[in-house]
Design a protein around this motif. Sequence first.
Motif, PDB file in Angstrom:
ATOM      1  N   SER A 377       0.812  -1.216   0.000  1.00 34.24           N
ATOM      2  CA  SER A 377       0.000   0.000   0.000  1.00 34.24           C
ATOM      3  C   SER A 377       0.848   1.270   0.000  1.00 34.24           C
ATOM      4  O   SER A 377       0.357   2.347  -0.302  1.00 34.24           O
ATOM      5  CB  SER A 377      -0.923   0.003   1.226  1.00 34.24           C
ATOM      6  N   ASP A 378       2.099   1.143   0.349  1.00 33.78           N
ATOM      7  CA  ASP A 378       2.987   2.303   0.342  1.00 33.78           C
ATOM      8  C   ASP A 378       3.330   2.672  -1.097  1.00 33.78           C
ATOM      9  O   ASP A 378       3.673   1.812  -1.910  1.00 33.78           O
ATOM     10  CB  ASP A 378       4.263   1.985   1.119  1.00 33.78           C
ATOM     11  N   HIS A 379       3.238   3.958  -1.432  1.00 37.99           N
ATOM     12  CA  HIS A 379       3.479   4.422  -2.799  1.00 37.99           C
ATOM     13  C   HIS A 379       4.925   4.757  -3.082  1.00 37.99           C
ATOM     14  O   HIS A 379       5.228   5.296  -4.143  1.00 37.99           O
ATOM     15  CB  HIS A 379       2.606   5.649  -3.087  1.00 37.99           C
ATOM     16  N   ALA A 380       5.817   4.465  -2.150  1.00 36.61           N
ATOM     17  CA  ALA A 380       7.232   4.812  -2.303  1.00 36.61           C
ATOM     18  C   ALA A 380       7.374   6.304  -2.572  1.00 36.61           C
ATOM     19  O   ALA A 380       8.006   6.746  -3.520  1.00 36.61           O
ATOM     20  CB  ALA A 380       7.889   3.985  -3.406  1.00 36.61           C
ATOM     21  N   ASN A 381       6.766   7.104  -1.696  1.00 34.12           N
ATOM     22  CA  ASN A 381       6.765   8.559  -1.859  1.00 34.12           C
ATOM     23  C   ASN A 381       8.107   9.149  -1.461  1.00 34.12           C
ATOM     24  O   ASN A 381       8.752   8.685  -0.514  1.00 34.12           O
ATOM     25  CB  ASN A 381       5.675   9.194  -0.986  1.00 34.12           C
ATOM     26  N   VAL A 382       8.497  10.191  -2.179  1.00 34.74           N
ATOM     27  CA  VAL A 382       9.641  11.018  -1.810  1.00 34.74           C
ATOM     28  C   VAL A 382       9.192  12.473  -1.898  1.00 34.74           C
ATOM     29  O   VAL A 382       8.620  12.893  -2.912  1.00 34.74           O
ATOM     30  CB  VAL A 382      10.851  10.772  -2.728  1.00 34.74           C
ATOM     31  N   ALA A 383       9.418  13.231  -0.829  1.00 34.51           N
ATOM     32  CA  ALA A 383       8.986  14.631  -0.764  1.00 34.51           C
ATOM     33  C   ALA A 383      10.193  15.545  -0.849  1.00 34.51           C
ATOM     34  O   ALA A 383      11.194  15.341  -0.146  1.00 34.51           O
ATOM     35  CB  ALA A 383       8.215  14.889   0.524  1.00 34.51           C
ATOM     36  N   GLY A 387      10.468  25.898  -1.456  1.00 31.62           N
ATOM     37  CA  GLY A 387       9.788  27.090  -0.982  1.00 31.62           C
ATOM     38  C   GLY A 387       8.505  26.752  -0.257  1.00 31.62           C
ATOM     39  O   GLY A 387       8.482  25.964   0.698  1.00 31.62           O
ATOM     40  N   ASP A 388       7.378  27.326  -0.707  1.00 33.31           N
ATOM     41  CA  ASP A 388       6.086  27.059  -0.078  1.00 33.31           C
ATOM     42  C   ASP A 388       5.360  25.892  -0.738  1.00 33.31           C
ATOM     43  O   ASP A 388       4.154  25.738  -0.574  1.00 33.31           O
ATOM     44  CB  ASP A 388       5.209  28.305  -0.112  1.00 33.31           C
ATOM     45  N   LYS A 389       6.098  25.068  -1.476  1.00 30.83           N
ATOM     46  CA  LYS A 389       5.520  23.888  -2.106  1.00 30.83           C
ATOM     47  C   LYS A 389       6.283  22.641  -1.679  1.00 30.83           C
ATOM     48  O   LYS A 389       7.483  22.694  -1.417  1.00 30.83           O
ATOM     49  CB  LYS A 389       5.554  24.010  -3.639  1.00 30.83           C
ATOM     50  N   ILE A 390       5.552  21.540  -1.624  1.00 34.38           N
ATOM     51  CA  ILE A 390       6.161  20.223  -1.403  1.00 34.38           C
ATOM     52  C   ILE A 390       5.941  19.409  -2.671  1.00 34.38           C
ATOM     53  O   ILE A 390       4.806  19.170  -3.074  1.00 34.38           O
ATOM     54  CB  ILE A 390       5.549  19.509  -0.188  1.00 34.38           C
ATOM     55  N   LEU A 391       7.040  19.007  -3.307  1.00 33.98           N
ATOM     56  CA  LEU A 391       6.975  18.222  -4.537  1.00 33.98           C
ATOM     57  C   LEU A 391       7.021  16.749  -4.164  1.00 33.98           C
ATOM     58  O   LEU A 391       8.029  16.267  -3.624  1.00 33.98           O
ATOM     59  CB  LEU A 391       8.136  18.580  -5.470  1.00 33.98           C
ATOM     60  N   VAL A 392       5.956  16.022  -4.425  1.00 28.19           N
ATOM     61  CA  VAL A 392       5.842  14.621  -4.029  1.00 28.19           C
ATOM     62  C   VAL A 392       5.877  13.751  -5.286  1.00 28.19           C
ATOM     63  O   VAL A 392       5.136  13.997  -6.246  1.00 28.19           O
ATOM     64  CB  VAL A 392       4.540  14.353  -3.244  1.00 28.19           C
ATOM     65  N   THR A 393       6.731  12.748  -5.269  1.00 28.86           N
ATOM     66  CA  THR A 393       6.833  11.792  -6.371  1.00 28.86           C
ATOM     67  C   THR A 393       6.512  10.408  -5.838  1.00 28.86           C
ATOM     68  O   THR A 393       7.087   9.971  -4.830  1.00 28.86           O
ATOM     69  CB  THR A 393       8.237  11.801  -6.990  1.00 28.86           C
ATOM     70  N   THR A 394       5.583   9.720  -6.503  1.00 24.45           N
ATOM     71  CA  THR A 394       5.204   8.351  -6.111  1.00 24.45           C
ATOM     72  C   THR A 394       5.923   7.387  -7.041  1.00 24.45           C
ATOM     73  O   THR A 394       5.530   7.163  -8.168  1.00 24.45           O
ATOM     74  CB  THR A 394       3.680   8.172  -6.224  1.00 24.45           C
TER      75      THR A 394
END
Length: 1080
Positions: A377-383, A387-394
């Motif tokens: 169930s874990d999407h292997a996320n990296v954050a 700045g004021d944004k969080i870039l999330v890659t699954t």
Amino acid sequence: MRNLKLLKSLQSSELQGLGSPQCLALRSDAETLLVTSQYSIAEFNPQTEQVISEASLTADGYLPADGSGCVVGLQDLAELESACLATAGGDVIVFDFNTSQLECVGSVDSGLTSMSWSPDEELVILTTQETIIMMTKNFEPITEFAIHQDDFGEKFITVGWGKKETQFHGSEGKQAAQRKDIKPAAQWDDRRPRVTWRGDGQLFAVSAVCPARKVRVWNRECVLQATSEPIDGLEHPLSWPSGSLMASTQRHPNKHSVVFLEKNGLLHGEFTLPLRKDQAKVKELLWNNDSTVLAIWLEDLTAGEDGRVNTQLWTVANYHWYLKQSLDFGTDPSHAPECMCWDPERPLRLHMATRGWIYLAYDWGWTTERSPGTDASDHANVAVIDGDKILVTTFRQSIVPPPMCSFELQLSSPVNQVTFLCQPERTNQLAALTANGNITTYDQTRLVALQLEDGRIRKFLWCADPSLEDWRDSSGCSVNFPVPCTQMALCSVDGQECVLGLTDRSHLYAADMELASNVSSFVVCDDFLVVTTHSHTCRCLQLSKLSLKQAALAQDGGQNDETLRRVERGSRVVTVVPQDTRVVLQMPRGNLETVHHRALVLAQLRQWLDFREAFECMRKLRINLNLIYDHNVFLENTHTFLTQLNSINNINLFLTELEEDTTSSMYPRPGGCPQLQQPPHASGCKKVDVVCDAIRKTMEDTDPNRFCLSILTAHVKKSIPELEIALQKVHELRNPPEGDGGVNAEEALKYLLFLVNVNDLYEHSLGTYDFDLVLMVAEKSQKDPKEYLPFLNMLKSLEVNYQRYTIDKHLRRYCKALVHLDEHFPEVLQLVKEQKLYSQALRLYSADGAHYKALSRAYAKHLLEQQQAEQAGLMLWRCGELDSALQAFATGASWRNAVCVAQQIPLSNDRLSLLARELAIHMYDRADITETDLKPALVEASAQTFLVETQAAAFSRHRSRLALVRQHKEDGPDCVDAELYSEASSVMSASKYSHSNSRVSSSKNRRKAERKELSLKEGNPKEEKALMYALGEIITSVDKMREIQALLKALVLFRFDKQADELRLVFQEALHAMEEAIPE
């Protein structure tokens, strides 16, 4: 895809003085702080919070007593154990740390605006409002010249592109063709010149107002190199790191940017600050000492606010600039930084002194924020913070290269830290800490490992009654890190909870035990620890199968070590997809690469029970298909294997790749893993033959027509190919039963020709004596019918036995040819003599027959020619040729057999006496045999001295080379070819472990590759293995020379003392050297 994580901060209010701090410098050797104000200079120890020494700048008149003076520069001079400072009044002063005395070493009447020392502290640049003064470290003037120069510099080159007005200006349009008036410097610009040195100290740049700001570049000899083009809105901040670009700021009509200039003064890239128009001014730009972080010191200009100050930390990756940290100091003037600088020794430590005399120090560390899940169930996320944004890659769904991402999270203020939830099945949720102090959490985790500033570890239990306690091991001892770590992770090693930590010095610890000292990054996923090292390798260890002692990463395994993989220089692990084999790496330039680590792949394959999933995975990742058999109880599940694969092509591919046991060679199981035991093979049976027979029998019992091609493959792949049987099955397909739906004979033969060389198949078809089958194979070959038809027609015209004799003789099957020649004995005898088939031929005839006697006489004649008189005599005696046997025994001095034959003839007494006399003379009348035969033989045998010396010299040479190779391996591998190990070329590394070849002749290539691996050429990656093999061969060959002892006795007996001593000494030294080297 790394973020800056605040590790610790230090605040001290013990630093007090009159006025406010003006300049700040660090003493690296004493780890103390130098601070100047309008009144004094002080040395302060942040650890003890004590002022070590202080000197007044107003007492001797260096600065006015009313506090209106200004210090424009401060530099620590470690070699002189002093500090140098410059005042706006023009004095250059040296402060001695030992005596706390001030000394004025020079003065400039027009005053000074700045002071800047070269990185090697050999030169110092002093500037006034109009001039530049260069001096040595001993304050001896070198030259003085004007800041504003009319020429552009000696390296300015025009390439003939025409005037500015006539060039193409892109989106700027026609208005760009008109010359624009450059606006003067902004009103908040202090008009002071700024000086910055390049990191190597070969060039320095000066930014000065005339009337707008321009940047000029000089070398160490004060020769002007270049002048920047007129840049509208260029501001005073200027900083030149160790790279090729210097940084400044530029104010546009609609944005505020950090711009980069080349050493020729031309613009080269920029990024926009997240500010509104005229919202803030940039006071300074500061690069850290390894040029990885750019600090931007901002002061708010918005009306109605009291100078709000903040500092931003920016990094770059993949040509994109990220705002990683934002420090907001509020509107209180006493809390605003008055001076700041980076630590010269620790790249990620920033020092500040506020207007209210508060000292601040911040320590950051690099970290990759990834979701810690272990299930599917874990999407292997990296954050990634931007700045004021969080870039999330699954990464489970797709590999998106930065600065792109799967999705963005927009927040109201800049983000300083982000983390993922550690609760099972909820690891995709995250929390963020923003610069304004707000924090958003989604849930609570049960167990948290906390690290204190000194490296101590605490266990935080979050339950109904939260508690904080010491982290203890299984023996009850408190667990602490020897030094503070920048990254931590929890895992289970050898059945107990363990805390892993990575320091900023690349040391990896498991509690207080050091596992490695060259780790660049690590991640714990599922049951594996994945690390990258500075020796450009990626190691993957299965934690449940290891103890802490086995987990040490100091030594690399052999060539088949599945835990080790070469990677590109500077690679860092971003994340590992849970319950998968994908490892995501980021290269130094910022791009991402996905690899399937062999340890993860093999671990997953060993757990799979489904043959189809395992087979598809192995084909995709180029894993040798033998692993399906070698890691499973295969022979009991052949029917399941065929059913799940359900593909003739896949079955054929599996059969063609069968070879030796890969679990002991190519894919050995890691230490601690139990070995699966296959059922023992029958005596003398090889694995390939057993597997082929088992699968073939199952296919024949299931559906022989459907699996026809696979059955042929099983016959051909055996260690001794059963080509005749395979050809016979093909021939049977010429008349298949109606409605079988299988392949026809032509298709089967075409497939067989793909597996076997056509000429070999033609000869084997000829050996079946079936001319229809021979014609069918010949028609599919490239042979000319004029070559084989006349020969086949000739064979058809012969009698059956003679026909088969002719075929066997043509195929060089001489033993089989003898069987077909009962009625052609003269040809049999001729063939036996030509091919020396006496023993085989004698078995075909009765011992009482004439043919047997004729063959025995021929055999005896052959033995006499081979100097085997006694054996020849026995053959003649056996077939009744007593006279000839007696003569042979007499020639061979076999007196017992000679006497027996003489009695059987029988001989007369006179002839018997004569025979006895001849035998006695032949046996005992050889007094010269010692001189003619024995002694020359001993002298020749003593020449083994040279052979032993040669072997000993080769052993010493290989032993020295082996020690050198091992020393290089301990020090770290050569980096010359490390750049080759990009994942773009990872197919090459994967192919090293997979020998997929559908042809039976692949064993030849494999032997060639094995010989190549054992090459003793220097620099060969397998040189250590080759040297070990060569040393073993030498030891074996010398050990077989034990008969030298008998030779030494004979040499001494016949007085060859000199040769005996030489041979004994050489052999003894060789044995001693080899016995000493064996423990190594």
